[in-house]
Design a protein around this motif. Sequence first.
Motif, PDB file in Angstrom:
ATOM      1  N   PRO A   9      -8.957  -6.085  -7.935  1.00 55.40           N
ATOM      2  CA  PRO A   9      -8.383  -4.725  -7.099  1.00 55.40           C
ATOM      3  C   PRO A   9      -8.227  -3.887  -8.167  1.00 55.40           C
ATOM      4  CG  PRO A   9      -6.857  -6.177  -6.647  1.00 55.40           C
ATOM      5  CD  PRO A   9      -7.636  -7.003  -7.168  1.00 55.40           C
ATOM      6  N   ILE A  10      -7.963  -4.284  -9.512  1.00 60.38           N
ATOM      7  CA  ILE A  10      -7.849  -2.855 -10.629  1.00 60.38           C
ATOM      8  C   ILE A  10      -9.192  -2.691 -11.371  1.00 60.38           C
ATOM      9  CG2 ILE A  10      -5.350  -3.556 -10.760  1.00 60.38           C
ATOM     10  CD1 ILE A  10      -6.420  -4.625 -13.640  1.00 60.38           C
ATOM     11  N   ASP A  30     -11.207   2.081  -8.726  1.00 58.28           N
ATOM     12  CA  ASP A  30     -10.295   2.709  -8.009  1.00 58.28           C
ATOM     13  C   ASP A  30     -10.341   2.362  -6.456  1.00 58.28           C
ATOM     14  OD1 ASP A  30      -9.040   4.345  -9.572  1.00 58.28           O
ATOM     15  OD2 ASP A  30     -10.321   5.818  -9.783  1.00 58.28           O
ATOM     16  N   LEU A  90      -6.031   3.111  -0.651  1.00 56.96           N
ATOM     17  CA  LEU A  90      -5.083   2.110   0.035  1.00 56.96           C
ATOM     18  C   LEU A  90      -5.638   1.351   1.170  1.00 56.96           C
ATOM     19  CD1 LEU A  90      -2.015   4.694  -0.333  1.00 56.96           C
ATOM     20  CD2 LEU A  90      -2.552   2.522  -1.755  1.00 56.96           C
ATOM     21  N   SER A  91      -6.410   2.146   2.251  1.00 60.44           N
ATOM     22  CA  SER A  91      -6.804   1.103   3.413  1.00 60.44           C
ATOM     23  C   SER A  91      -7.848   0.048   2.903  1.00 60.44           C
ATOM     24  CB  SER A  91      -7.612   2.268   4.167  1.00 60.44           C
ATOM     25  OG  SER A  91      -8.341   3.194   3.679  1.00 60.44           O
ATOM     26  N   LEU A 134      -7.471  -1.531   0.178  1.00 56.62           N
ATOM     27  CA  LEU A 134      -6.257  -2.537  -0.245  1.00 56.62           C
ATOM     28  C   LEU A 134      -5.905  -3.094   0.620  1.00 56.62           C
ATOM     29  CD1 LEU A 134      -4.544  -0.798  -3.423  1.00 56.62           C
ATOM     30  CD2 LEU A 134      -6.169  -2.780  -3.694  1.00 56.62           C
ATOM     31  N   ALA A 135      -5.156  -2.588   1.865  1.00 54.84           N
ATOM     32  CA  ALA A 135      -4.630  -3.102   2.922  1.00 54.84           C
ATOM     33  C   ALA A 135      -5.291  -4.158   3.706  1.00 54.84           C
ATOM     34  CB  ALA A 135      -4.241  -2.039   3.716  1.00 54.84           C
ATOM     35  N   LEU A 176      -5.104 -10.221  -1.404  1.00 58.54           N
ATOM     36  CA  LEU A 176      -4.119  -9.181  -2.106  1.00 58.54           C
ATOM     37  C   LEU A 176      -2.920  -9.634  -2.650  1.00 58.54           C
ATOM     38  CD1 LEU A 176      -3.946  -6.005  -2.508  1.00 58.54           C
ATOM     39  CD2 LEU A 176      -2.484  -5.932  -0.508  1.00 58.54           C
ATOM     40  N   ARG A 203      -3.323   1.530 -10.945  1.00 54.22           N
ATOM     41  CA  ARG A 203      -3.986   0.690  -9.915  1.00 54.22           C
ATOM     42  C   ARG A 203      -3.324  -0.557  -9.536  1.00 54.22           C
ATOM     43  NH1 ARG A 203      -9.863   0.706 -12.993  1.00 54.22           N
ATOM     44  NH2 ARG A 203     -10.434   2.746 -12.389  1.00 54.22           N
ATOM     45  N   ARG A 252      -0.543   0.262  -7.217  1.00 53.25           N
ATOM     46  CA  ARG A 252      -1.286   0.355  -5.765  1.00 53.25           C
ATOM     47  C   ARG A 252      -1.233  -0.805  -5.136  1.00 53.25           C
ATOM     48  NH1 ARG A 252      -4.560   4.712  -4.512  1.00 53.25           N
ATOM     49  NH2 ARG A 252      -4.005   6.598  -5.770  1.00 53.25           N
ATOM     50  N   ALA A 282       0.795  -2.109  -2.076  1.00 54.76           N
ATOM     51  CA  ALA A 282       0.150  -2.443  -0.854  1.00 54.76           C
ATOM     52  C   ALA A 282       0.743  -3.547  -0.440  1.00 54.76           C
ATOM     53  CB  ALA A 282      -1.335  -2.500  -1.117  1.00 54.76           C
ATOM     54  N   TRP A 335       3.618   3.905   5.415  1.00 58.28           N
ATOM     55  CA  TRP A 335       2.117   3.598   5.099  1.00 58.28           C
ATOM     56  C   TRP A 335       0.907   4.177   5.483  1.00 58.28           C
ATOM     57  CZ3 TRP A 335       0.358   1.009   1.047  1.00 58.28           C
ATOM     58  CH2 TRP A 335      -0.841   0.778   0.903  1.00 58.28           C
ATOM     59  N   VAL A 392      -1.682   6.421   3.303  1.00 59.44           N
ATOM     60  CA  VAL A 392      -3.018   6.168   3.314  1.00 59.44           C
ATOM     61  C   VAL A 392      -3.797   7.314   3.688  1.00 59.44           C
ATOM     62  CG1 VAL A 392      -4.900   5.028   4.874  1.00 59.44           C
ATOM     63  CG2 VAL A 392      -3.099   3.928   3.891  1.00 59.44           C
ATOM     64  N   GLU A 415      -3.781  10.012   0.897  1.00 59.44           N
ATOM     65  CA  GLU A 415      -4.343   9.568  -0.107  1.00 59.44           C
ATOM     66  C   GLU A 415      -5.798  10.128   0.046  1.00 59.44           C
ATOM     67  OE1 GLU A 415      -6.174   5.882  -0.793  1.00 59.44           O
ATOM     68  OE2 GLU A 415      -5.593   5.564  -2.719  1.00 59.44           O
ATOM     69  N   GLU A 416      -6.336  10.491   1.357  1.00 58.51           N
ATOM     70  CA  GLU A 416      -7.830  10.855   1.815  1.00 58.51           C
ATOM     71  C   GLU A 416      -7.819  12.164   1.301  1.00 58.51           C
ATOM     72  OE1 GLU A 416      -8.659   9.498   5.584  1.00 58.51           O
ATOM     73  OE2 GLU A 416      -8.371   7.433   5.169  1.00 58.51           O
ATOM     74  N   PHE A 432       2.148   7.008  -7.383  1.00 56.85           N
ATOM     75  CA  PHE A 432       1.742   5.694  -7.535  1.00 56.85           C
ATOM     76  C   PHE A 432       1.876   5.607  -9.214  1.00 56.85           C
ATOM     77  CE2 PHE A 432       0.080   5.444  -3.263  1.00 56.85           C
ATOM     78  CZ  PHE A 432       0.763   4.272  -3.042  1.00 56.85           C
TER      79      PHE A 432
END
Lengths: 56, 791
Positions: free
Chosen positions: A14-15, A18, A21-22, A24-25, A30, B424, B427, B431, B447, B451, B454-455, B465
């Motif tokens: 994941p690095i 970019d 966050l969604s 990643l979730a 993870l 990263r 993050r 997460a 959370w 999210v 961030e958008e 972050f």
Amino acid sequence: MDVPTNRTIAPDSPIRRDHSLSELAARTDLEAFADRWVVHDEKTRALPVAAFNAAL
Amino acid sequence: VSAPPGRLIAEAVQSERAITQFVVKVHSRCDLACDHCYVYEHADQSWRGRPAALSAETATRVALRIAEHAQRHRLPSVRVILHGGEPLLLGPRRTDEILRILRSAIDPVARLDLRVHTNGVRLSPEFCAVFSRHGVKIGVSLDGDRQANDLHRRFAGGRSSHAQALKGLSLLRRPQYRHLYAGILCTVDTRNDPIAVYEALLAQQPPGLDFLLPHATWVAPPARYHDTRTEYADWLLAVYRRWAAQGRPVPIRTFDSLELTAQGGRSLIESLGTEPVGIVVIDTDGTYQQIDSLKITYQGAPETGFNVFEHSVDTAAGHPGFAARRSGMHGLSAACRACPVVRRCGGGFYPHRYGPENGFDNPSVYCEDLRTLVENIPPRGPDGPPAGPGAAASDGVPQSVARELVDGIDTAWSLRALAVLQNRINRVVVARTARDARGEPGAAQAWDTLVRLEEHAPDAASHVFGNPHLRVWAARQREDAARAHGPGWELLGALAVSAAVASGQIERLAVRLHGNSVYLPDLGRLDLPDAAGAVITTAPGGFIAETDDGGVYEVDLGEPDKAEPYWRPLRQLEAAGMTVALDDLGPCRDCYGWPAAGRLEPGEVAGWRREFAAAVDFLDEHLPRYAAGLRAGLRTVVPLAAGPDGSRRSASAWNAFGSAGVARPGDPETLGLLLIHEMQHVKLSALLDIAELYDKRDETLYYAPWRDELRPLGQFLHGAFAYVAVTEYWHVQSRIRAPGADRRAALADFAKWRERTVGALAVLLGSGKLTGSGRLLVERAQYSIDRIRDG
């Protein structure tokens, strides 16, 4: 001499790019990735916390 | 599926005509009377006949035309730059209305990159709130220090605009508006000292810089004040050399473009290189214009005869003037096409080619300057990094980072690249921690907010972050005992609040308190006695906390340092070109092995500020590569409690990138030493996150002369790497101190650290336990030390 080659960051790490966050979730892998950067392990990290105190 | 050749050609022509940048003039007047302005002071005086401001009705037509164009060409994104005159003369309310119109028409079709370019004089928290709401990046014109700026950028009565412009820029440096700051544009005047101008601009901490040549043509050639034919090139090259020596602390588009084109890449700007250009200007009356700076040539030069009410963007883009500017090499004069450097200068900026006989069919009036620049700006090298944080962000290849660190231990680029990777990692770690926090009160809402923010406000999210202590927090959350110690899960809610504040958006978030307090990363700490929780409503420039016992607490972040009985703000340290947080509040700041200092009194903060600014000045003068490293990588200084014997203390933590713990030593030069020492550890730790440098199975202990004890290989490597910087520091001291006992002491320290570091590096190289990257790094360190062998 048996010296390991350079670690390459896995193609699906994941690095590598970019991630939102969604994104990643939503990843099921993870924990495995995150632990590498959270857990301090002498073997993998080599340094204890606060090992760098300057002694000038 | 193949398409008929005719259709392919038609599509190619269509896409060739695509315009991706729109300069929209929202106000045609200006509050300054700069004598180098192309709008008011040159040949074209058409502004006199246009409406002062863009009306909502015209703006709607503009927005629809841009959306129509983006849809027709399937453009993934378009950039709209609000321009003038001075766009801020429109006022915050009407600007808000225009931006809403643009967003609602274009957002559904393409990603809209909004910008505004201003003289900064009227920039206010109200304007910043509007720009924050609509995600508008702000570029500011400034020509340098006051003396330089006053040469041209004055009010109509002759009064200086410098102080007001600096006030506007200071707003953009505040944490809550920092993400809006696009950069500074400076027009060159060769009467000014180039280094003084550059340093003054750097002191404003812009995320980007660029230099413009004054507008001139063969009819009205540029002013030349010196006895040389290339004074503009000489001036820019002086800046270039300083910038390169400092490790390119900020992207400068002209220099980045010249370095990129030298290695066969594409230019980043219209005024250099031969890439076709896709910009159209739309004036306050809705007429399409070619680039505005054509106004320097002749009355009516930019006119196309088309307007948004009757004509599409494609129709306007069919005007022969656009075709000429967009035809790359074919649009250049015969002399240019035959020139060996044409692919790098591109014939210069189009308006600068205008002459009385051939129109634009000439080399640039700056031809000799451009050629000198091209010939003196080399490629950045085969392993050279692309410029700027954006470029680093899109790269993210760890091996190139390692190589760059090795090749120039202190370059700012490598640190910026590491910072991107650390962001990263943060993050990922947050997460994962948020996943563990599921079920905790408020965690899901926090959370979801992160999210969503961030958008809509990716820069604001990226900013939070980057906080150095997120990994320390995440590590503690995995251990019950440490979690009980705090901060607990509630930090997730606090992080969402900080992100909301940075985004300027209005959000309502429930936060839990930890011991009657909640620490908001990057902002400060709320102390709310007798409450267990609060609802925080964020707004641009501040927030309101309502506690569950009925209390209402307002926090104004517009004034830095403004404390309330319930609010302790995080204070900032400023130096030329950098701002860092002085973190005497964060709950994870106890990660440095020594006790952290408590809340500092104002007098102590003042002492820190004085010493920090002077420390950076000292490094700029004597160790500029290390100063560049601090600028790129240091975000937080955590004050440590002084030792009982007053001995020096500083530390860093493997999982706190961008932060150094330091007990204030009381003199700036020592503070500079401690900071660069810790930054070496910070860099190496970040590198170890992504690369193997040595065999971690090695259990040999190595004698570390700086501690007079045996250390494992990893710690030994850390020590050697840090003491490269220490040796360089003592080398400087041994040269600048006055002859006598002081200089002799510095010479002794230099000799001592040099010998120890050289010895340690030799032990590392002889250990047989380094990987290829590790070996490269150590060899590079050895090279650095060897360079200063003879004092």
